[in-house]
Write an enzyme that holds these catalytic residues in place. Structure first.
Site, PDB file in Angstrom:
ATOM      1  N   HIS A  53       9.492  -4.376 -31.043  1.00  0.00           N
ATOM      2  CA  HIS A  53       9.855  -5.054 -32.301  1.00  0.00           C
ATOM      3  C   HIS A  53      11.373  -5.250 -32.302  1.00  0.00           C
ATOM      4  O   HIS A  53      11.909  -5.938 -31.435  1.00  0.00           O
ATOM      5  CB  HIS A  53       9.320  -4.190 -33.443  1.00  0.00           C
ATOM      6  CG  HIS A  53       9.371  -4.794 -34.806  1.00  0.00           C
ATOM      7  ND1 HIS A  53       9.685  -6.096 -35.051  1.00  0.00           N
ATOM      8  CD2 HIS A  53       9.126  -4.236 -36.031  1.00  0.00           C
ATOM      9  CE1 HIS A  53       9.636  -6.326 -36.365  1.00  0.00           C
ATOM     10  NE2 HIS A  53       9.311  -5.213 -36.977  1.00  0.00           N
ATOM     11  N   ASP A 105      14.754 -12.437 -30.249  1.00  0.00           N
ATOM     12  CA  ASP A 105      15.543 -11.394 -29.598  1.00  0.00           C
ATOM     13  C   ASP A 105      16.103 -11.808 -28.249  1.00  0.00           C
ATOM     14  O   ASP A 105      16.960 -11.119 -27.698  1.00  0.00           O
ATOM     15  CB  ASP A 105      14.681 -10.135 -29.410  1.00  0.00           C
ATOM     16  CG  ASP A 105      14.309  -9.514 -30.739  1.00  0.00           C
ATOM     17  OD1 ASP A 105      15.219  -9.337 -31.553  1.00  0.00           O
ATOM     18  OD2 ASP A 105      13.131  -9.237 -30.963  1.00  0.00           O
ATOM     19  N   HIS A 159       5.116 -13.364 -28.473  1.00  0.00           N
ATOM     20  CA  HIS A 159       5.054 -13.051 -29.896  1.00  0.00           C
ATOM     21  C   HIS A 159       3.605 -13.047 -30.324  1.00  0.00           C
ATOM     22  O   HIS A 159       2.813 -13.847 -29.829  1.00  0.00           O
ATOM     23  CB  HIS A 159       5.836 -14.096 -30.703  1.00  0.00           C
ATOM     24  CG  HIS A 159       6.194 -13.622 -32.067  1.00  0.00           C
ATOM     25  ND1 HIS A 159       5.331 -13.722 -33.121  1.00  0.00           N
ATOM     26  CD2 HIS A 159       7.307 -13.011 -32.530  1.00  0.00           C
ATOM     27  CE1 HIS A 159       5.910 -13.209 -34.181  1.00  0.00           C
ATOM     28  NE2 HIS A 159       7.112 -12.766 -33.864  1.00  0.00           N
TER      29      HIS A 159
HETATM   30  N1  CMC Z   1       6.192 -10.158 -20.570  1.00  0.00           N
HETATM   31  C1  CMC Z   1       5.123 -10.229 -19.747  1.00  0.00           C
HETATM   32  N2  CMC Z   1       3.854 -10.404 -20.160  1.00  0.00           N
HETATM   33  C2  CMC Z   1       3.675 -10.506 -21.479  1.00  0.00           C
HETATM   34  C3  CMC Z   1       4.743 -10.436 -22.406  1.00  0.00           C
HETATM   35  C4  CMC Z   1       6.033 -10.255 -21.895  1.00  0.00           C
HETATM   36  N3  CMC Z   1       7.082 -10.201 -22.712  1.00  0.00           N
HETATM   37  N4  CMC Z   1       4.249 -10.563 -23.653  1.00  0.00           N
HETATM   38  C5  CMC Z   1       2.929 -10.697 -23.522  1.00  0.00           C
HETATM   39  N5  CMC Z   1       2.576 -10.671 -22.209  1.00  0.00           N
HETATM   40  C6  CMC Z   1       1.227 -10.865 -21.640  1.00  0.00           C
HETATM   41  C7  CMC Z   1       0.343  -9.650 -21.892  1.00  0.00           C
HETATM   42  O1  CMC Z   1       0.441  -8.721 -20.827  1.00  0.00           O
HETATM   43  C8  CMC Z   1      -1.017 -10.295 -21.991  1.00  0.00           C
HETATM   44  O2  CMC Z   1      -1.441 -10.625 -20.688  1.00  0.00           O
HETATM   45  P1  CMC Z   1      -3.009 -10.522 -20.302  1.00  0.00           P
HETATM   46  O3  CMC Z   1      -3.706 -11.434 -21.256  1.00  0.00           O
HETATM   47  O4  CMC Z   1      -3.068 -10.959 -18.872  1.00  0.00           O
HETATM   48  O5  CMC Z   1      -3.370  -9.088 -20.508  1.00  0.00           O
HETATM   49  C9  CMC Z   1      -0.732 -11.608 -22.681  1.00  0.00           C
HETATM   50  O6  CMC Z   1       0.622 -11.935 -22.352  1.00  0.00           O
HETATM   51  C10 CMC Z   1      -0.927 -11.554 -24.205  1.00  0.00           C
HETATM   52  O7  CMC Z   1      -0.001 -10.613 -24.717  1.00  0.00           O
HETATM   53  P2  CMC Z   1      -0.340  -9.451 -25.742  1.00  0.00           P
HETATM   54  O8  CMC Z   1       0.303  -8.183 -25.282  1.00  0.00           O
HETATM   55  O9  CMC Z   1      -1.814  -9.406 -26.024  1.00  0.00           O
HETATM   56  O10 CMC Z   1       0.407  -9.980 -27.020  1.00  0.00           O
HETATM   57  P3  CMC Z   1       0.666  -9.192 -28.356  1.00  0.00           P
HETATM   58  O11 CMC Z   1       0.558 -10.181 -29.433  1.00  0.00           O
HETATM   59  O12 CMC Z   1      -0.171  -7.960 -28.453  1.00  0.00           O
HETATM   60  O13 CMC Z   1       2.187  -8.678 -28.207  1.00  0.00           O
HETATM   61  C11 CMC Z   1       4.551  -8.717 -28.165  1.00  0.00           C
HETATM   62  C12 CMC Z   1       3.266  -9.378 -28.695  1.00  0.00           C
HETATM   63  C13 CMC Z   1       5.761  -9.314 -28.866  1.00  0.00           C
HETATM   64  C14 CMC Z   1       4.505  -7.199 -28.477  1.00  0.00           C
HETATM   65  C15 CMC Z   1       4.626  -8.949 -26.622  1.00  0.00           C
HETATM   66  O14 CMC Z   1       4.689 -10.333 -26.360  1.00  0.00           O
HETATM   67  C16 CMC Z   1       5.805  -8.237 -25.982  1.00  0.00           C
HETATM   68  O15 CMC Z   1       5.689  -7.055 -25.631  1.00  0.00           O
HETATM   69  N6  CMC Z   1       6.996  -8.928 -25.834  1.00  0.00           N
HETATM   70  C17 CMC Z   1       8.180  -8.278 -25.315  1.00  0.00           C
HETATM   71  C18 CMC Z   1       8.871  -7.499 -26.429  1.00  0.00           C
HETATM   72  C19 CMC Z   1       9.575  -8.428 -27.416  1.00  0.00           C
HETATM   73  O16 CMC Z   1      10.273  -9.354 -27.046  1.00  0.00           O
HETATM   74  N7  CMC Z   1       9.412  -8.114 -28.715  1.00  0.00           N
HETATM   75  C20 CMC Z   1      10.060  -8.875 -29.792  1.00  0.00           C
HETATM   76  C21 CMC Z   1       9.064  -9.629 -30.620  1.00  0.00           C
HETATM   77  S1  CMC Z   1       9.791 -10.858 -31.689  1.00  0.00           S
HETATM   78  C22 CMC Z   1      10.818 -10.082 -32.810  1.00  0.00           C
HETATM   79  C23 CMC Z   1      10.303  -8.838 -33.427  1.00  0.00           C
HETATM   80  O17 CMC Z   1       9.163  -8.751 -33.882  1.00  0.00           O
HETATM   81  O18 CMC Z   1      11.059  -7.892 -33.496  1.00  0.00           O
END
Ligand code: CMC
Length: 493
Positions: free
Chosen positions: A297, A392, A336
């Site tokens: 986050h 971010d 996201h």
């Molecule tokens: N790098 C690599 N792979 C990713 C990433 C990433 N940053 N984000 C998602 N994926 C992959 C994930 O592994 C999954 O792959 P598969 O379907 O093959 O298993 C697919 O994309 C779908 O992702 P998810 O994990 O189901 O998505 P989510 O909605 O649960 O998570 C998230 C959203 C923001 C936690 C995630 O995208 C992430 O960890 N991003 C990196 C951390 C980040 O930048 N966070 C800031 C978010 S925006 C501002 C805020 O809220 O603070």
């Protein structure tokens, strides 16, 4: 419930046939949503082979691990269209607000629903700036942290600490309907805490900053903007007529505005979850701050910089992306839960970065960041998963160019997000029908009923996740491990 399946087409209902019983239910659709509690009516006799913990006779449960498709409330505050990359505060596009508004005006909009008139804004601004000073005893609180404490740990604690000063704002002491009555006195009590929290957020954050620098604290100045006062409190070292740089002040204000709210993100949800027990707003906001701290986050802006430092230079980008695709690494600042295209805030942050770089000079990590961005946007792994830059990805580069330490970046996110947390908290306190405590259900998959086993009859469970790990005793030197002493219970560590 239990209405025939052939409900007329075109009605706002969902017909559900429970094939366990053959019964059909008609479930109303309101605002394109169905109520999870309506499904409680779908009960069935439990099959002899089924676990009693499933509670099948008590009605169907709705499972949604991680809230992927659960609307927890009705809200009038912020709208996101994740496919189109749209973000609106109270109906106003974020791009227009970033161009024409400022953080405190936007705060008024988010919390009260409309843009303030000139006099309303003046009063709001003055009240917030007037409520920025905190009790002198707080200095001791800040000094009690270890020299290397993470500033988010300090800020989270400080928000909770702040609440201890306001017994008149504590429903545990004043009555549980303190904030829910909606009458003039109750509203005034609520708004005073909102003003205090926004006013003091910059002061607490600046103190968390200065304690790490080993500096004396600064009394909030008069006559400056919200962002200007924050910069002053962090940076003033006694110089006469000290005025923060207006470009940096403006950039920080725009970043504040962009971070002010983002509907049901993890931290706002934490504030509402904790606030739903009717605890005081300081405790609820501290919970939000703790949630924001996490690297998925608000901690992502700090993680982006650590990631860019670890990549080092543009030539190393392909190898890094390969590691991401093998799931050895995460591309922080991408992806996201709601946006399936670029986060609209990321464009404004990128533009703001250029303004800042004009006076600070470019950050050495910018080229690596751009190479990473461009390569990821062309890569099928990211395209197919609809992963694009979020707010971010670029914000950390501005903060770095401004000279903030990496671990302070989440604080720069938390300070403005206090506004969004409070907007949601206030809305919940005043919602029609009162506040319902947030108490989700679970699907119990643990052991069925079993009888206590006497010590001598037990068989040891040895699986790693089911027994305590062997823990190292931190701070124990080699000398201590080699010493002998009364009460020594373990073999040499
Ligand atoms: N790098 C690599 N792979 C990713 C990433 C990433 N940053 N984000 C998602 N994926 C992959 C994930 O592994 C999954 O792959 P598969 O379907 O093959 O298993 C697919 O994309 C779908 O992702 P998810 O994990 O189901 O998505 P989510 O909605 O649960 O998570 C998230 C959203 C923001 C936690 C995630 O995208 C992430 O960890 N991003 C990196 C951390 C980040 O930048 N966070 C800031 C978010 S925006 C501002 C805020 O809220 O603070």
């Amino acid at each position: 419930m239990g209405k025939p399946l052939d409900a007329p087409l075109g009605t706002n209902t969902l017909s559900v046939r429970d094939n366990r019983t053959g019964k059909t239910y008609s479930i109303p659709i309101v605002d394109n949503s169905i109520s999870a509690t309506d499904f409680k009516a779908l009960s069935a006799p439990r099959a002899p082979s089924e676990r009693e913990e499933n509670e099948t006779e008590k009605g169907l449960r709705v499972a949604d691990k991680g809230f992927l498709n659960t609307a927890v409330l009705r809200s009038e505050i912020t709208f996101i269209d994740g496919d189109a990359g749209v973000l609106r505060y109270r109906g106003y596009p974020i791009e227009q607000l970033a161009l024409h508004s400022n953080h405190l005006e936007t705060a008024y909009l988010l919390i009260y629903g409309s843009l303030p008139t000139k006099s309303q804004f003046q009063l709001w601004h003055d009240e917030i700036m007037h409520h920025s000073v905190i009790h002198a005893d707080a200095e001791q609180f800040f000094r009690s942290f270890r020299y290397d404490a993470h500033p988010m740990a300090i800020l989270t604690s400080a928000l909770s600490y702040l609440g201890s000063y306001y017994s008149e704002a504590n429903p545990s002491l004043q009555g549980q309907n303190l904030f829910t009555k909606g009458d003039k006195t109750s509203l005034a009590t609520m708004d005073k805490q909102i003003i205090r929290l926004i006013g003091k957020a910059t002061t607490l954050a600046a103190m968390a900053y200065r304690v790490r620098q080993g500096r004396e604290f600064v009394t909030p100045p008069t006559g400056l903007s919200y962002a200007g006062s924050f910069l002053y409190q962090m940076d003033h070292l006694g110089q006469e007529n000290y005025v923060p740089n207006p470009v940096l002040e403006k950039a920080l204000d725009v970043l504040f505005l962009l971070h002010a709210d983002h509907e049901m993100n993890a931290s706002s949800t934490s504030v509402l979850q904790v606030g739903s027990s009717l605890v005081d707003p300081y405790s609820a906001v501290a919970a939000g701050c703790a949630s924001l701290y996490g690297p998925l986050h608000g901690g992502a802006n700090e993680a982006v910089i650590r990631m860019l430092i670890s990549i080092g230079k543009p030539e190393n980008v392909p190898a890094f992306l390969e590691a991401v695709k093998k799931r050895e690494k995460v591309l922080s600042g991408f992806g996201h839960r709601v946006y399936k295209t670029s986060d609209p805030r990321s464009f404004i942050v990128r533009k703001t970065a250029d303004e800042v770089f004009k006076i600070t000079g470019k950050d050495e990590l910018l080229e690596t960041a751009m190479a990473l961005h461009d390569a990821a946007m062309k890569d099928n792994y990211f395209i197919s998963r609809k992963l694009a830059p979020n707010v971010d990805f670029w914000s950390g580069l501005i903060y770095r160019a401004m000279g903030f330490p990496n671990d302070f970046f989440p604080v720069l996110f938390a300070v403005p997000r206090v506004v969004g947390w409070l907007a949601h908290w206030r809305q919940m306190m005043l919602q029609t029908g009162g506040v319902k405590i947030w108490r989700p259900r679970q699907i119990y998959v643990g052991a069925g009923k079993r009888d206590y086993v006497p010590l001598e009859d037990r068989v040891a469970v040895e699986e790693p996740k089911k027994t305590p790990s062997v823990v190292e005793h931190s701070g124990i030197s080699k000398r201590t491990t080699l010493a002998s002493f009364k009460g020594q219970t373990r073999a040499k560590l």
